[in-house]
Motif scaffolding. Sequence first.
Motif, PDB file in Angstrom:
ATOM      1  N   GLU A 200       0.820  -1.215   0.000  1.00 46.84           N
ATOM      2  CA  GLU A 200       0.000   0.000   0.000  1.00 46.84           C
ATOM      3  C   GLU A 200       0.853   1.264   0.000  1.00 46.84           C
ATOM      4  O   GLU A 200       0.486   2.267  -0.602  1.00 46.84           O
ATOM      5  CB  GLU A 200      -0.945  -0.009   1.204  1.00 46.84           C
ATOM      6  CG  GLU A 200      -2.039  -1.046   1.112  1.00 46.84           C
ATOM      7  CD  GLU A 200      -3.148  -0.827   2.118  1.00 46.84           C
ATOM      8  OE1 GLU A 200      -3.090   0.183   2.861  1.00 46.84           O
ATOM      9  OE2 GLU A 200      -4.078  -1.658   2.167  1.00 46.84           O
ATOM     10  N   ASP A 201       2.003   1.223   0.664  1.00 45.85           N
ATOM     11  CA  ASP A 201       2.855   2.415   0.720  1.00 45.85           C
ATOM     12  C   ASP A 201       3.314   2.854  -0.661  1.00 45.85           C
ATOM     13  O   ASP A 201       3.523   4.047  -0.912  1.00 45.85           O
ATOM     14  CB  ASP A 201       4.074   2.156   1.610  1.00 45.85           C
ATOM     15  CG  ASP A 201       3.720   2.122   3.086  1.00 45.85           C
ATOM     16  OD1 ASP A 201       2.595   2.564   3.434  1.00 45.85           O
ATOM     17  OD2 ASP A 201       4.542   1.651   3.885  1.00 45.85           O
ATOM     18  N   ASP A 202       3.484   1.886  -1.587  1.00 42.71           N
ATOM     19  CA  ASP A 202       3.909   2.239  -2.945  1.00 42.71           C
ATOM     20  C   ASP A 202       2.868   3.121  -3.632  1.00 42.71           C
ATOM     21  O   ASP A 202       3.215   4.016  -4.412  1.00 42.71           O
ATOM     22  CB  ASP A 202       4.135   0.977  -3.786  1.00 42.71           C
ATOM     23  CG  ASP A 202       5.410   0.246  -3.391  1.00 42.71           C
ATOM     24  OD1 ASP A 202       6.106   0.727  -2.469  1.00 42.71           O
ATOM     25  OD2 ASP A 202       5.705  -0.806  -3.987  1.00 42.71           O
ATOM     26  N   TRP A 203       1.594   2.860  -3.356  1.00 37.38           N
ATOM     27  CA  TRP A 203       0.531   3.646  -3.973  1.00 37.38           C
ATOM     28  C   TRP A 203       0.464   5.060  -3.397  1.00 37.38           C
ATOM     29  O   TRP A 203      -0.114   5.959  -4.022  1.00 37.38           O
ATOM     30  CB  TRP A 203      -0.819   2.953  -3.767  1.00 37.38           C
ATOM     31  CG  TRP A 203      -0.933   1.633  -4.439  1.00 37.38           C
ATOM     32  CD1 TRP A 203      -0.685   0.404  -3.894  1.00 37.38           C
ATOM     33  CD2 TRP A 203      -1.326   1.390  -5.798  1.00 37.38           C
ATOM     34  NE1 TRP A 203      -0.904  -0.586  -4.823  1.00 37.38           N
ATOM     35  CE2 TRP A 203      -1.292  -0.013  -6.011  1.00 37.38           C
ATOM     36  CE3 TRP A 203      -1.695   2.222  -6.854  1.00 37.38           C
ATOM     37  CZ2 TRP A 203      -1.626  -0.598  -7.224  1.00 37.38           C
ATOM     38  CZ3 TRP A 203      -2.025   1.649  -8.075  1.00 37.38           C
ATOM     39  CH2 TRP A 203      -1.990   0.255  -8.252  1.00 37.38           C
ATOM     40  N   ARG A 204       1.045   5.247  -2.226  1.00 34.95           N
ATOM     41  CA  ARG A 204       0.977   6.560  -1.574  1.00 34.95           C
ATOM     42  C   ARG A 204       2.206   7.414  -1.856  1.00 34.95           C
ATOM     43  O   ARG A 204       2.271   8.567  -1.429  1.00 34.95           O
ATOM     44  CB  ARG A 204       0.797   6.371  -0.054  1.00 34.95           C
ATOM     45  CG  ARG A 204      -0.510   5.659   0.305  1.00 34.95           C
ATOM     46  CD  ARG A 204      -0.773   5.708   1.811  1.00 34.95           C
ATOM     47  NE  ARG A 204      -2.024   5.030   2.141  1.00 34.95           N
ATOM     48  CZ  ARG A 204      -2.108   3.789   2.629  1.00 34.95           C
ATOM     49  NH1 ARG A 204      -0.994   3.082   2.829  1.00 34.95           N
ATOM     50  NH2 ARG A 204      -3.278   3.257   2.908  1.00 34.95           N
ATOM     51  N   GLU A 205       3.182   6.865  -2.577  1.00 32.02           N
ATOM     52  CA  GLU A 205       4.392   7.633  -2.889  1.00 32.02           C
ATOM     53  C   GLU A 205       4.139   8.684  -3.966  1.00 32.02           C
ATOM     54  O   GLU A 205       4.910   9.623  -4.121  1.00 32.02           O
ATOM     55  CB  GLU A 205       5.512   6.697  -3.350  1.00 32.02           C
ATOM     56  CG  GLU A 205       6.123   5.892  -2.222  1.00 32.02           C
ATOM     57  CD  GLU A 205       7.295   5.058  -2.693  1.00 32.02           C
ATOM     58  OE1 GLU A 205       7.881   5.369  -3.757  1.00 32.02           O
ATOM     59  OE2 GLU A 205       7.644   4.083  -1.997  1.00 32.02           O
ATOM     60  N   GLY A 206       3.099   8.520  -4.733  1.00 31.57           N
ATOM     61  CA  GLY A 206       2.801   9.485  -5.787  1.00 31.57           C
ATOM     62  C   GLY A 206       2.129   8.813  -6.956  1.00 31.57           C
ATOM     63  O   GLY A 206       2.206   7.592  -7.135  1.00 31.57           O
ATOM     64  N   VAL A 207       1.460   9.629  -7.775  1.00 32.62           N
ATOM     65  CA  VAL A 207       0.684   9.091  -8.882  1.00 32.62           C
ATOM     66  C   VAL A 207       1.576   8.536  -9.988  1.00 32.62           C
ATOM     67  O   VAL A 207       1.096   7.857 -10.905  1.00 32.62           O
ATOM     68  CB  VAL A 207      -0.264  10.186  -9.426  1.00 32.62           C
ATOM     69  CG1 VAL A 207       0.505  11.220 -10.248  1.00 32.62           C
ATOM     70  CG2 VAL A 207      -1.405   9.565 -10.238  1.00 32.62           C
TER      71      VAL A 207
END
Length: 568
Positions: A200-207
């Motif tokens: 999930e953290d990968d999705w929150r790093e940026g679009v």
Amino acid sequence: MQDTAIKNFCIWARRELMAQVTLQAMRYGIREDGYEPAGADAIEGRPLTIDERRQRADLIRRLGSVDAPGYKEAYENLVDQAAYTWFNRLIAIRFMELNDRLPSHVRVLSAEDGAFRPQVLREALDVSIEGLDTAQVSELLRASDDEALFRCLFLAQCRELAACLPDVFEPVGAAMELLLPEGLLRSGGVVQRLVDDIPEDDWREGVEIVGWMYQYYVSERKDEVFASFKKGSKADAASIAPATQLFTPDWIVRSLTENSLGRLWMQAHPDSRLTDQMPYYIPDDLGMEAAASDSGTHSVGGDLGRPSQPAMSPESIKVIDPACGSGHILVYAFKLLAAMYEEAGHVRRDIPRLILQNNLTGCEIDPRAAQMASFALAMIACEWDSRFLRRADKVSANVVCLRPVEIDAEELEEMPYLAERTELLDAMAHMGECGSLFVPQAADVAALNRADDELDAREAGGDLLAYRPHAAVIQMLVNCAPLAETYDAVIANPPYMGSSNMDKWLANWTKKHYPDSKRDLCTCFIERGFTLAKSHGYSAMVTMQSWMFLGSFESLREKMLKERSIAS
């Protein structure tokens, strides 16, 4: 970011989705070698509902006659289109749910704790999704049919997002909904692996993650195209996009953008604090004396010694990426422009609308990538205005998909002024190959506007036969609009493809229109950057280095040194 996990998932998901779409088509009697009668009421003894018959008839109309030479290709294109349609929508919804961008604030693909137990299933009776058929939801709940319920909720979510993200969730349409694979909740399926395989953290790093995912999604197709080159095949329109798709690393994007768009702002506003946000920016005080006598047109990186720009408002700056892919350069340009607007005193929530309305243009020949670029810009807009997607005055990103379009010779007979624009018509029919390299002439645009007015009048008068040529003319105007303008900053990682791999049409076309740079698409784009840039503007591109020393590019170098200035 877990690059390996993302890559492995995307490559597998493409194969899996195409296989599942193929199975779904077979359930409705549509196969690679033909289809059951278009008006069939049942397939293999299974009765079709009225909606299914209508949807199936739509798909068959798209495929055309089984006996036509292009049927197999049409079938393959349909499967490919359906697979990437659902891939794009799944990753867009996944990004939105993990960054709290869904209107309902309810996760569609996972539980709040990250497990593969869609929250939307548990809250099906209470979830607020516009247009959701609550009676159908209640019926499916009573039947304990989680698969059918999830399908109902997922499609409703797609339809709701079509209203606020029309460029991304363009109405899926009845026909394409028929090809949404079955078994979305099955263990080991695409949805579960999307949730479980990528942290999930990968999705929150940026679009930017959606850009990487798209590049990996088409990577096998890219390998297939390059393997075909070794066997003597040439790149046609369907091959160019996957063969040239390359997601630009962040440091390259920042260097290009900061030293073009950022430089323009600093020249007009020497006291600006924008340099605090531009670690790759090279100040103008390097090499001032070397450019003192220069009088050429400043496009390639501009002139290090040119006088300061006059006062420049952020609203006046025009930026284009003529080969925008999934929008990485546009996203960073958005961030720099947002800083300029804030420095100029604009209210933060107004900035996304102003940027998308005034500043940014992207062009792309691949509709899949264009969708992701529009999505990326919408998501970055939400960082400045959390209510962006729900605002009545919201504007969409100006990402133009340059689509091939033709008008029949019989239809052109009634528009001789358009029929004589042979180079325009030829380029429009091959837009999937030449794309942004085409330079519309003023007479081209005038002829299209005249045709648009005349066909509009015919349609208003009840002439139904005018619809088809009118749709073609409108698409031609859409294609030409961004290519007929000039911009303050042209920023791109252009496509790379040598002339030996181009098909006959593109090789001959570039030879005619780009004689000094015809040996590679990226060098043609170097020249095109000059005509897209204003006289005071910058064209910033990352390209192969061979144009600097190969004899075949000598005339390009001479032209560049005579007419342009280089800031590097």
